[in-house]
Write a protein that holds these residues in place. Structure first.
Motif, PDB file in Angstrom:
ATOM      1  N   ALA A 280      42.858  41.202  38.893  1.00  0.00           N
ATOM      2  CA  ALA A 280      42.032  40.711  39.999  1.00  0.00           C
ATOM      3  C   ALA A 280      42.883  39.953  41.006  1.00  0.00           C
ATOM      4  CB  ALA A 280      40.915  39.823  39.455  1.00  0.00           C
ATOM      5  N   LEU A 281      43.780  39.104  40.507  1.00  0.00           N
ATOM      6  CA  LEU A 281      44.673  38.374  41.406  1.00  0.00           C
ATOM      7  C   LEU A 281      45.507  39.347  42.235  1.00  0.00           C
ATOM      8  CD1 LEU A 281      45.959  35.619  42.280  1.00  0.00           C
ATOM      9  CD2 LEU A 281      47.718  36.095  40.567  1.00  0.00           C
ATOM     10  N   LYS A 282      45.998  40.387  41.611  1.00  0.00           N
ATOM     11  CA  LYS A 282      46.854  41.341  42.320  1.00  0.00           C
ATOM     12  C   LYS A 282      46.114  42.034  43.464  1.00  0.00           C
ATOM     13  CE  LYS A 282      49.922  42.287  38.384  1.00  0.00           C
ATOM     14  NZ  LYS A 282      50.361  43.290  37.386  1.00  0.00           N
ATOM     15  N   VAL A 283      44.881  42.487  43.240  1.00  0.00           N
ATOM     16  CA  VAL A 283      44.172  43.163  44.333  1.00  0.00           C
ATOM     17  C   VAL A 283      43.824  42.176  45.441  1.00  0.00           C
ATOM     18  CG1 VAL A 283      43.272  45.019  42.881  1.00  0.00           C
ATOM     19  CG2 VAL A 283      41.875  43.005  43.275  1.00  0.00           C
ATOM     20  N   LEU A 284      43.574  40.919  45.074  1.00  0.00           N
ATOM     21  CA  LEU A 284      43.307  39.912  46.097  1.00  0.00           C
ATOM     22  C   LEU A 284      44.563  39.655  46.922  1.00  0.00           C
ATOM     23  CD1 LEU A 284      41.169  37.513  43.892  1.00  0.00           C
ATOM     24  CD2 LEU A 284      40.324  38.895  45.799  1.00  0.00           C
ATOM     25  N   CYS A 285      45.707  39.603  46.271  1.00  0.00           N
ATOM     26  CA  CYS A 285      46.964  39.405  47.000  1.00  0.00           C
ATOM     27  C   CYS A 285      47.325  40.617  47.852  1.00  0.00           C
ATOM     28  CB  CYS A 285      48.099  39.094  46.032  1.00  0.00           C
ATOM     29  SG  CYS A 285      47.994  37.465  45.250  1.00  0.00           S
ATOM     30  N   LEU A 286      46.877  41.797  47.438  1.00  0.00           N
ATOM     31  CA  LEU A 286      47.129  43.012  48.214  1.00  0.00           C
ATOM     32  C   LEU A 286      46.215  43.126  49.424  1.00  0.00           C
ATOM     33  CD1 LEU A 286      47.652  45.575  45.312  1.00  0.00           C
ATOM     34  CD2 LEU A 286      49.379  44.863  46.980  1.00  0.00           C
ATOM     35  N   GLY A 287      45.212  42.246  49.510  1.00  0.00           N
ATOM     36  CA  GLY A 287      44.376  42.235  50.706  1.00  0.00           C
ATOM     37  C   GLY A 287      42.885  42.268  50.492  1.00  0.00           C
ATOM     38  N   ALA A 288      42.435  42.409  49.230  1.00  0.00           N
ATOM     39  CA  ALA A 288      40.996  42.418  48.979  1.00  0.00           C
ATOM     40  C   ALA A 288      40.413  41.018  49.143  1.00  0.00           C
ATOM     41  CB  ALA A 288      40.707  42.940  47.573  1.00  0.00           C
ATOM     42  N   ASP A 289      39.165  40.951  49.566  1.00  0.00           N
ATOM     43  CA  ASP A 289      38.444  39.678  49.657  1.00  0.00           C
ATOM     44  C   ASP A 289      37.712  39.369  48.353  1.00  0.00           C
ATOM     45  OD1 ASP A 289      38.918  39.142  52.550  1.00  0.00           O
ATOM     46  OD2 ASP A 289      37.789  41.008  52.770  1.00  0.00           O
ATOM     47  N   ILE A 290      37.348  40.417  47.624  1.00  0.00           N
ATOM     48  CA  ILE A 290      36.649  40.293  46.340  1.00  0.00           C
ATOM     49  C   ILE A 290      37.250  41.328  45.400  1.00  0.00           C
ATOM     50  CG2 ILE A 290      34.437  40.592  45.141  1.00  0.00           C
ATOM     51  CD1 ILE A 290      33.004  39.733  47.655  1.00  0.00           C
ATOM     52  N   ALA A 291      37.395  40.961  44.137  1.00  0.00           N
ATOM     53  CA  ALA A 291      37.844  41.895  43.112  1.00  0.00           C
ATOM     54  C   ALA A 291      36.646  42.345  42.290  1.00  0.00           C
ATOM     55  CB  ALA A 291      38.885  41.240  42.202  1.00  0.00           C
ATOM     56  N   GLY A 292      36.557  43.638  41.998  1.00  0.00           N
ATOM     57  CA  GLY A 292      35.428  44.169  41.249  1.00  0.00           C
ATOM     58  C   GLY A 292      35.851  44.781  39.925  1.00  0.00           C
ATOM     59  N   ILE A 293      35.082  44.529  38.892  1.00  0.00           N
ATOM     60  CA  ILE A 293      35.319  45.104  37.567  1.00  0.00           C
ATOM     61  C   ILE A 293      34.007  45.704  37.079  1.00  0.00           C
ATOM     62  CG2 ILE A 293      35.945  44.642  35.164  1.00  0.00           C
ATOM     63  CD1 ILE A 293      37.723  42.397  36.088  1.00  0.00           C
ATOM     64  N   ALA A 294      34.080  46.919  36.548  1.00  0.00           N
ATOM     65  CA  ALA A 294      32.868  47.592  36.063  1.00  0.00           C
ATOM     66  C   ALA A 294      32.920  47.835  34.562  1.00  0.00           C
ATOM     67  CB  ALA A 294      32.664  48.910  36.817  1.00  0.00           C
ATOM     68  N   ARG A 295      33.744  48.786  34.131  1.00  0.00           N
ATOM     69  CA  ARG A 295      33.656  49.267  32.763  1.00  0.00           C
ATOM     70  C   ARG A 295      33.930  48.174  31.725  1.00  0.00           C
ATOM     71  NH1 ARG A 295      36.057  51.424  28.414  1.00  0.00           N
ATOM     72  NH2 ARG A 295      35.049  53.225  27.435  1.00  0.00           N
ATOM     73  N   GLY A 296      34.894  47.300  31.978  1.00  0.00           N
ATOM     74  CA  GLY A 296      35.199  46.238  31.024  1.00  0.00           C
ATOM     75  C   GLY A 296      34.006  45.343  30.763  1.00  0.00           C
ATOM     76  N   PHE A 297      33.286  45.010  31.812  1.00  0.00           N
ATOM     77  CA  PHE A 297      32.089  44.185  31.662  1.00  0.00           C
ATOM     78  C   PHE A 297      30.944  44.988  31.062  1.00  0.00           C
ATOM     79  CE2 PHE A 297      33.590  41.397  35.431  1.00  0.00           C
ATOM     80  CZ  PHE A 297      34.356  40.625  34.572  1.00  0.00           C
ATOM     81  N   LEU A 298      30.869  46.276  31.408  1.00  0.00           N
ATOM     82  CA  LEU A 298      29.812  47.130  30.862  1.00  0.00           C
ATOM     83  C   LEU A 298      29.919  47.209  29.345  1.00  0.00           C
ATOM     84  CD1 LEU A 298      27.519  49.223  31.334  1.00  0.00           C
ATOM     85  CD2 LEU A 298      29.308  50.955  31.544  1.00  0.00           C
ATOM     86  N   ALA A 299      31.142  47.381  28.846  1.00  0.00           N
ATOM     87  CA  ALA A 299      31.343  47.474  27.403  1.00  0.00           C
ATOM     88  C   ALA A 299      30.923  46.189  26.706  1.00  0.00           C
ATOM     89  CB  ALA A 299      32.808  47.792  27.103  1.00  0.00           C
ATOM     90  N   ALA A 300      31.242  45.047  27.320  1.00  0.00           N
ATOM     91  CA  ALA A 300      30.848  43.769  26.726  1.00  0.00           C
ATOM     92  C   ALA A 300      29.338  43.601  26.759  1.00  0.00           C
ATOM     93  CB  ALA A 300      31.528  42.615  27.461  1.00  0.00           C
ATOM     94  N   ALA A 301      28.715  43.975  27.875  1.00  0.00           N
ATOM     95  CA  ALA A 301      27.265  43.811  28.003  1.00  0.00           C
ATOM     96  C   ALA A 301      26.508  44.682  27.026  1.00  0.00           C
ATOM     97  CB  ALA A 301      26.830  44.123  29.435  1.00  0.00           C
ATOM     98  N   ALA A 302      27.094  45.816  26.647  1.00  0.00           N
ATOM     99  CA  ALA A 302      26.449  46.678  25.664  1.00  0.00           C
ATOM    100  C   ALA A 302      26.351  45.986  24.308  1.00  0.00           C
ATOM    101  CB  ALA A 302      27.220  47.988  25.531  1.00  0.00           C
TER     102      ALA A 302
END
Length: 340
Positions: A280-302
């Protein structure tokens, strides 16, 4: 139609959790991005404040639980778990496709506002379905989800691989522009995991979107999902196991495109195969304003609410530690200057 759609979404949920749905050799590119470590951060960790204001909500960190589930009753418990996690850690939450909700307003799985009264919640609809649904339908979807904004997702390759998929993409940019003009909430456009090209980013900016999510390649491959779901799609899907623009390249190229357009108000979301707070830090440093995560959180929520809350909390803490250990104190410090 709604029963068939619900069944397909249930299969999507199962396959993304259990199937081999990654890319063959292509990666996000984030492992090649190196952060310069600072052994002397010269501030206490507790003094790091990564909170941001986005679309009327205060986020404790520039993080989004990205859109991935929807259209099936099985997703209800997952969305509920993610909503609790988003509320507790004050991060954004993107719901899965709400098409089934437009067909049946009683469809379960989308009513999460009571669980996340203070969180940024985004409704979601396939952009290609705008030839069927109008701005008024999009407004109704936002209202049904009690959402703060609308995500329109682009999944051209997935639709083309999917038997019976919708490939009516002609004139889609104009329809997106019409929705942006008529809705009184922000409209965000995202890919589903193959990346947005700079030309696409520029076109969407000209259409009036409030944000773009590059959703780069290297995480979940939705052609592979369709190939596993339907044997008839498998042979076609195999050719797309390494299709797309890696996440690191997609974020950097999108930032360059937006800077060239002087589109400072447009929010850039960096997602696609992010695994933890350092990514997440890397994409923010590359220019993103927000970092998004899907599958990792989906697996935990299951696994349930406690697991989802712990997973989101871990990423928030990882991001905070990583920012601190790179010498940053605020989101404004998260720039390419922190990279090697």
């Amino acid at each position: 139609m709604s029963g068939e759609l619900s069944s397909r979404k249930a299969q999507h949920l199962r396959l993304t959790l259990e199937g081999d749905v990654g890319f063959a050799t292509l990666t996000t590119g984030l492992d090649d991005v190196r952060v310069m470590p600072r052994a002397l951060p010269e501030r206490d960790l507790e003094d790091v404040d990564l909170s941001v204001q986005r679309w009327g909500r205060r986020l404790a960190a520039p993080l989004l639980i990205s859109c991935m589930t929807g259209g099936t009753s099985q997703a209800g418990a997952v969305n509920a778990a993610l909503a609790v996690a988003a509320q507790q850690h004050r991060v954004g939450l993107g719901l899965g496709s709400g098409r089934v909700l437009l067909e049946d307003s009683s469809a379960a799985g989308f009513a999460v506002r009571d669980l996340a009264p203070d969180a940024l919640v985004l409704a979601n609809l396939g952009a290609v379905q705008l030839h069927q649904y109008r701005a008024e339908d999009c407004r109704r979807l936002v209202e049904l989800c009690q959402a703060d904004g609308l995500v329109l997702h682009l999944n051209a390759v997935q639709e083309a691989v999917q038997p019976g998929g919708d490939t009516a993409y002609a004139g889609l940019l104009e329809r997106i522009a019409g929705v942006c003009e008529r809705l009184d909430v922000p409209v965000i456009v995202k890919e589903v995991g193959f990346g947005l090209s700079p030309d696409d980013v520029a076109a969407l900016a000209s259409a009036g979107v409030a944000g773009v999510d590059v959703a780069g390649a290297g995480g979940t491959n939705w052609a592979a999902v369709e190939g596993l779901r339907d044997p008839a799609a498998g042979g076609v899907a195999a050719a797309f196991r390494d299709w797309g623009l890696p996440t690191a390249d997609a974020v950097a190229a999108a930032r360059e495109a937006l800077d060239g357009l002087a589109a400072a108000d447009l929010v850039l979301i960096g997602s696609g195969g992010l695994r933890h707070g350092v990514d997440a830090l890397k994409v923010l440093c590359l220019g993103a304003d927000i970092a998004g995560i899907a599958r990792g959180f989906l697996a935990a929520a299951a696994e349930g609410t406690d697991a989802a809350t712990a997973a989101v909390g871990a990423v928030c803490r990882q991001l905070r530690i990583a920012a601190w250990a790179a010498g940053a104190a605020t989101p404004a410090d998260l720039t390419s200057a922190l990279l090697q």
